[in-house]
Scaffold this active site. Structure first.
Site, PDB file in Angstrom:
ATOM      1  N   LYS A 159       5.530 -42.725 -16.268  1.00 49.31           N
ATOM      2  CA  LYS A 159       6.046 -43.468 -15.105  1.00 49.31           C
ATOM      3  C   LYS A 159       7.217 -44.365 -15.494  1.00 49.31           C
ATOM      4  CE  LYS A 159       2.768 -45.090 -12.232  1.00 49.31           C
ATOM      5  NZ  LYS A 159       1.521 -45.821 -11.808  1.00 49.31           N
ATOM      6  N   GLY A 166       7.804 -43.407  -5.985  1.00 48.00           N
ATOM      7  CA  GLY A 166       7.293 -42.227  -6.674  1.00 48.00           C
ATOM      8  C   GLY A 166       8.310 -41.508  -7.546  1.00 48.00           C
ATOM      9  N   GLU A 201       0.281 -43.479 -18.416  1.00 47.08           N
ATOM     10  CA  GLU A 201      -1.050 -43.795 -17.907  1.00 47.08           C
ATOM     11  C   GLU A 201      -1.923 -42.568 -17.933  1.00 47.08           C
ATOM     12  OE1 GLU A 201      -0.654 -45.371 -13.925  1.00 47.08           O
ATOM     13  OE2 GLU A 201      -0.311 -47.391 -14.680  1.00 47.08           O
ATOM     14  N   LEU A 204      -5.203 -39.844 -13.030  1.00 49.54           N
ATOM     15  CA  LEU A 204      -6.473 -39.756 -12.314  1.00 49.54           C
ATOM     16  C   LEU A 204      -6.425 -38.560 -11.367  1.00 49.54           C
ATOM     17  CD1 LEU A 204      -6.837 -43.567 -11.519  1.00 49.54           C
ATOM     18  CD2 LEU A 204      -7.903 -42.320 -13.391  1.00 49.54           C
ATOM     19  N   HIS A 209      -6.198 -44.409  -2.653  1.00 49.60           N
ATOM     20  CA  HIS A 209      -5.300 -45.549  -2.788  1.00 49.60           C
ATOM     21  C   HIS A 209      -5.888 -46.675  -1.941  1.00 49.60           C
ATOM     22  CE1 HIS A 209      -1.167 -47.562  -2.730  1.00 49.60           C
ATOM     23  NE2 HIS A 209      -1.855 -48.217  -1.809  1.00 49.60           N
ATOM     24  N   HIS A 236       4.017 -39.535  -1.762  1.00 47.63           N
ATOM     25  CA  HIS A 236       3.792 -40.960  -2.060  1.00 47.63           C
ATOM     26  C   HIS A 236       4.187 -41.880  -0.908  1.00 47.63           C
ATOM     27  CE1 HIS A 236       2.755 -39.617  -5.976  1.00 47.63           C
ATOM     28  NE2 HIS A 236       3.981 -39.234  -6.276  1.00 47.63           N
ATOM     29  N   ARG A 292       5.537 -58.883  -1.007  1.00 44.99           N
ATOM     30  CA  ARG A 292       6.139 -58.961   0.337  1.00 44.99           C
ATOM     31  C   ARG A 292       5.104 -58.551   1.368  1.00 44.99           C
ATOM     32  NH1 ARG A 292       6.070 -53.567   1.271  1.00 44.99           N
ATOM     33  NH2 ARG A 292       6.586 -52.238  -0.501  1.00 44.99           N
ATOM     34  N   ARG A 338       1.789 -44.131  11.439  1.00 46.00           N
ATOM     35  CA  ARG A 338       3.241 -44.376  11.373  1.00 46.00           C
ATOM     36  C   ARG A 338       3.956 -43.308  12.195  1.00 46.00           C
ATOM     37  NH1 ARG A 338       5.071 -46.577   5.465  1.00 46.00           N
ATOM     38  NH2 ARG A 338       3.147 -47.695   4.930  1.00 46.00           N
TER      39      ARG A 338
HETATM   40  P1  ADP Z   1       5.848 -46.214  -6.979  1.00 47.00           P
HETATM   41  O1  ADP Z   1       6.208 -47.670  -7.148  1.00 47.00           O
HETATM   42  O2  ADP Z   1       6.917 -45.299  -7.490  1.00 47.00           O
HETATM   43  O3  ADP Z   1       5.413 -45.904  -5.587  1.00 47.00           O
HETATM   44  P2  ADP Z   1       3.065 -46.383  -7.937  1.00 47.00           P
HETATM   45  O4  ADP Z   1       2.679 -46.848  -9.281  1.00 47.00           O
HETATM   46  O5  ADP Z   1       2.804 -47.302  -6.779  1.00 47.00           O
HETATM   47  O6  ADP Z   1       4.621 -45.952  -7.973  1.00 47.00           O
HETATM   48  O7  ADP Z   1       2.375 -45.011  -7.637  1.00 47.00           O
HETATM   49  C1  ADP Z   1       2.656 -44.264  -6.477  1.00 47.00           C
HETATM   50  C2  ADP Z   1       1.627 -43.176  -6.265  1.00 47.00           C
HETATM   51  O8  ADP Z   1       1.592 -42.271  -7.393  1.00 47.00           O
HETATM   52  C3  ADP Z   1       0.201 -43.669  -6.119  1.00 47.00           C
HETATM   53  O9  ADP Z   1      -0.107 -44.084  -4.795  1.00 47.00           O
HETATM   54  C4  ADP Z   1      -0.560 -42.428  -6.534  1.00 47.00           C
HETATM   55  O10 ADP Z   1      -0.545 -41.504  -5.464  1.00 47.00           O
HETATM   56  C5  ADP Z   1       0.263 -41.852  -7.669  1.00 47.00           C
HETATM   57  N1  ADP Z   1      -0.169 -42.382  -9.002  1.00 47.00           N
HETATM   58  C6  ADP Z   1       0.321 -43.485  -9.631  1.00 47.00           C
HETATM   59  N2  ADP Z   1      -0.305 -43.690 -10.817  1.00 47.00           N
HETATM   60  C7  ADP Z   1      -1.212 -42.690 -10.947  1.00 47.00           C
HETATM   61  C8  ADP Z   1      -2.198 -42.324 -11.956  1.00 47.00           C
HETATM   62  N3  ADP Z   1      -2.350 -43.034 -13.082  1.00 47.00           N
HETATM   63  N4  ADP Z   1      -2.959 -41.230 -11.735  1.00 47.00           N
HETATM   64  C9  ADP Z   1      -2.809 -40.494 -10.587  1.00 47.00           C
HETATM   65  N5  ADP Z   1      -1.923 -40.765  -9.621  1.00 47.00           N
HETATM   66  C10 ADP Z   1      -1.129 -41.850  -9.775  1.00 47.00           C
END
Ligand code: ADP
Length: 449
Positions: A159, A166, A201, A204, A209, A236, A292, A338
């Protein structure tokens, strides 16, 4: 305590209207800002004053800090509400406003920065006692990527540290996929955010969520307002949200809520915030914090009766929170749909003129939208044209009401996502609350011709 008498709303569309309504209720004067494409928008019509801040592209108008500060000075606005998106999580903007003696209705610039960098945010979460997804200690580099992945165990997710929306995110299911995933994520991150740094990470498989709403007064008091389940996503992007989560019971809700509120007390967090988790097999894993107001905040308002924008304005002016944790009760169930100006299957944007618009009504129904018959949706911004929020005493009642309300809603002249919600509300998995973050994309793939 600084009283706020005039708020400039640095946003557009339904959220500008949402903030404006709160200001009116509190007897605070409003200033709308708009691009030339939004001169006829509802938020501009309803505000006490308005200022044109530039041409249609966001970078020249809604993201133009210089123009927005000038608009504050011209109109004598003493505070700015940033809404969501645009400048809402821009620490530099918060700093500049402060330097001009204008109140930023949001957290301190320092807290925005802390949570804006994902590695720092995760480290902070650990220090504050919030459970996180197992992963790398910090940035992963070509030197330590393999060792880190082996330690975490496959599948892993790479990430972007500066991530959002996403982007810059890649899964490696096996060691063979690792190098490519790592390189692609870095290239994407560099292109999207100007920063190639990535972290790792555990991936999962079938999480939900679930996010917790918090509000702090900046002095060490903080409350939580329960959670929202936003598992129904496409690319996402959240599509349908509900509160409470069908997956949690009262004990689980209060336990994770308390962990989040305690963390915000320790941080002396000011303003509204959302702590986002993935939830799998009864465990919560922090992924990020949004500093926010969120798009989906009305479902929390529906079940708590608390106006989150009122709270934001109160704490920004130093008046503190209007409620204590003990006074908050959770009543019934709420769902938000939405409504996007998009094809309900392909999600291709469908800008154009709305020829006919009829919003539903009745008990437990809220429509937040700046749309009206004759409104021309400009092609320059996101495609959200409104939000439908339905509340019922139980989830079953809420779903029954939603079914009725969707039949009443009319938006003609453009394509919208309304037909998708009619399908979802009739679906058995949705009725059972039985879905995870992949459900919607799987469903769309399954049911598309
Ligand atoms: P962004 O800021 O780019 O939206 P996030 O960390 O909030 O990134 O993650 C966005 C989405 O990606 C999550 O809602 C989930 O669907 C998926 N995701 C993020 N981390 C993981 C993980 N460790 N395992 C599985 N899916 C993940």
């Amino acid at each position: 305590m600084s009283t706020i008498s005039k708020i400039l709303i640095a946003n557009r569309g339904e959220i500008a209207l949402r903030v404006l309504r709160a200001c009116k209720e509190l007897g605070i004067a409003t200033v709308a800002v708009h691009s030339t494409a939004d001169a006829d928008a509802m938020h501009v019509r309803l505000a006490d004053e308005s200022v044109c801040i530039g041409p249609p592209p966001s970078r020249d108008s809604y993201l133009n800090i210089h123009q927005i500060v000038a608009a504050c000075e011209i109109t004598g606005a003493d505070a700015v509400h940033p809404g969501y998106g645009f400048l809402s999580e821009n620490a530099k903007f918060a700093d500049i406003l402060e330097a001009h003696g204008i109140t930023f209705i949001g957290p301190t610039a320092e807290h925005i920065r802390l949570m804006g960098d994902k590695i720092t945010a995760k480290q902070t979460a650990v220090e504050l006692g919030i459970p996180v997804v197992p992963g790398s200690d910090g940035e992963v580099t070509p030197e330590n990527v393999l060792e880190t992945a082996r330690k975490i165990g496959f599948p892993v997710l790479i990430k972007a540290t500066a991530g959002g929306g996403g982007r810059g995110m890649k899964v490696a299911k096996t060691e063979g996929e690792l190098e490519e995933a790592f390189n692609t994520a870095r290239t994407e991150a560099a292109a999207a955010f100007g920063n190639p740094a990535v972290y790792m990470e555990k991936y999962l498989g079938k999480p939900r969520h679930i996010e917790v709403q918090v509000v702090g007064d900046g002095e060490g008091n903080a409350i939580h307002l329960g959670e929202r389940d936003c598992s129904l996503q496409r690319r996402h992007q959240k599509v349908w949200e509900e509160a409470n989560s069908p997956a949690l019971n009262v004990e689980q809700r209060m336990k994770i809520g308390k962990i989040c509120a305690d963390a915000m007390k320790k941080m002396k967090y000011r303003g509204a915030g959302t702590i986002e988790f993935l939830y799998e097999n009864g465990e919560f894993y922090f992924i990020e914090m949004n500093t926010r107001l969120q798009v989906e905040h009305p479902i929390t308002e529906a079940i708590t009766g608390i106006d989150l924008v009122h709270e934001q304005i109160r704490v920004a002016s130093g008046a503190g929170l209007s409620v204590t944790q003990d006074e908050i009760t959770f009543s019934g169930h709420a769902i938000e749909c939405r409504i996007n100006a998009e094809d309900p299957r392909t999600f291709v944007p469908s800008p154009g003129t709305i020829t006919h618009f009829h919003a539903p009504g009745g008990l437990g129904v809220r429509v937040d939208s700046g749309a009206y018959a004759g409104y021309k949706i400009p092609p320059y911004y996101d495609s959200l044209i409104g939000k439908l929020i339905v509340h019922g005493r139980t989830r079953v009642e809420c779903m029954m009401r939603l079914r009725r309300v969707l039949d009443e809603f009319v938006v003609d002249g453009i394509k919208t996502t309304l037909p998708l919600f009619q399908d979802l509300v009739a679906n058995q998995d949705i009725a059972n609350g039985d879905y995870d973050i992949h459900w919607l994309e799987d469903y769309l793939a399954r049911t598309s011709a």
